[in-house]
Scaffold this active site. Structure first.
Site, PDB file in Angstrom:
ATOM      1  N   SER A  64       2.609  -0.988   5.139  1.00 35.18           N
ATOM      2  CA  SER A  64       2.108  -1.870   6.189  1.00 35.18           C
ATOM      3  C   SER A  64       3.040  -3.061   6.339  1.00 35.18           C
ATOM      4  CB  SER A  64       0.704  -2.374   5.841  1.00 35.18           C
ATOM      5  OG  SER A  64       0.303  -3.406   6.716  1.00 35.18           O
ATOM      6  N   TYR A 120      -4.980  -6.816   0.367  1.00 40.64           N
ATOM      7  CA  TYR A 120      -4.387  -5.662   1.050  1.00 40.64           C
ATOM      8  C   TYR A 120      -2.871  -5.821   1.146  1.00 40.64           C
ATOM      9  CZ  TYR A 120      -3.496  -2.214   4.737  1.00 40.64           C
ATOM     10  OH  TYR A 120      -3.013  -1.156   5.461  1.00 40.64           O
TER      11      TYR A 120
END
Length: 252
Positions: A147, A161
Site C-alpha cells: 500500500s 495499517y
C-alpha cells in the site's frame, strides 16, 4: 478461448493468488486467467463468492481453483499453497494480496486488532513466500500487494495499517536478496486508494480521498490488476526487490 501465445503471454503458467476472491485479488485472478495462466486462489469466508469467481473464469475458457485458507493461520496458508501447486502441476507466480484493514487511533487501538493486522499483513507474507519457494522454479516470481500508506500517513487512524505495509516493503527488499541465487524475483506493488470492500465508494472518507488525488478519482481494481499481471509476465525482467507505487500521483 482460441488465442495464440502472443495474446496470452502467461499461457502454461501456474499461479496462486492469496486473498483472491474479491476486490483487487479477484481482478488479479481474472486478469491472470485472461492472459492464459491457470490460477488457484484462497478465500477466508463466502464460498459462494469464491465459486462465482471460478465460474466466471471458466466461462471465459480459463482455469481457476478456490482454496479456503485464512492467512492468519500459518498452517492453513502453507497447506493451501501446497495443495494449489499440486493441483496446478507446479507454480510459477505467487501473488499475495491478502490483507486486513482495521482503523483506529493508537491511543485506543485494541491489542487483538494490532496482532490480527500483523498476522495477516506481515506474517502471512512471510509464510506464503516461504511456502511458495518450495515450488517456484528459476524465473519464478513473488508479487506482494502492499500500500502507498507505507510511504505516507494520510489520515488519522491508519498508523498500524501503514506500519504493516512499511514492514512488507522492507521484507520484500530482503527477500529479493535471499532468493536471488535461485533466480526468483520479489516485488512489492503499492496501490493507492482503490474501490474495494475495504474502501467502498460510499465510505466516510471517500470524498476527501478522491479530492486528495491529482486525478480526483479512486482507482478501479482492474487498473491494479493490469499492472500486477504485467509484472507476472516473463518479459518483465530485471525488476526485483522494489516497491512500485500505482496511485495516480497520490503520493507525489
Amino acid at each position: 478461448m482460441n488465442m495464440n501465445d502472443d495474446i496470452r503471454p502467461l499461457a502454461g503458467k501456474k499461479t496462486i493468488v492469496i486473498g483472491g476472491s474479491r476486490g483487487i485479488g479477484a481482478a488479479i485472478v481474472k486478469r491472470l486467467a485472461r492472459d492464459g495462466a491457470a490460477v488457484a486462489f484462497t478465500y477466508v469466508s463466502r464460498p459462494d463468492r469464491a465459486r462465482e469467481l471460478v465460474a466466471t473464469v471458466e466461462s471465459e475458457g480459463g482455469r481457476a481453483i478456490a482454496l479456503q485458507a485464512d492467512s492468519a493461520d500459518a498452517s492453513a496458508l502453507d497447506r493451501a499453497i501446497a495443495e494449489g501447486a499440486a493441483a496446478l502441476g507446479g507454480l510459477d507466480v505467487l501473488v499475495n494480496n491478502a490483507g486486513v484493514l482495521i482503523f483506529g487511533n493508537v491511543d485506543e487501538y485494541r491489542l487483538e486488532d494490532f496482532d490480527r493486522m500483523l498476522s495477516v499483513n506481515v506474517r502471512g507474507v512471510f509464510v506464503a513466500a516461504q511456502a511458495a519457494a518450495r515450488h517456484l522454479p528459476r524465473g519464478g516470481k513473488i508479487l506482494v500487494i502492499g500500500s502507498n500508506t507505507a510511504e505516507r500517513a494520510m489520515i488519522a487512524g491508519s498508523a498500524v495499517y501503514g506500519m504493516t505495509k512499511a514492514a512488507v516493503a522492507r521484507l520484500v527488499r530482503g527477500m529479493a536478496w535471499d532468493f536471488a541465487h535461485r533466480g526468483i524475483s520479489v516485488i512489492n506493488v503499492q496501490p493507492g486508494p482503490t474501490t474495494t470492500d475495504m474502501n467502498p465508494l460510499d465510505g466516510p472518507h471517500v470524498d476527501w480521498v478522491r479530492n486528495a488525488s491529482p486525478e480526483k478519482r479512486i482507482a478501479d481494481p482492474d487498473e491494479i490488476a493490469r499492472f500486477v499481471t504485467y509484472l507476472a509476465r516473463p518479459e518483465s525482467t530485471y525488476i526485483n526487490g522494489v516497491s512500485l507505487t500505482i496511485d495516480g500521483g497520490y503520493s507525489a
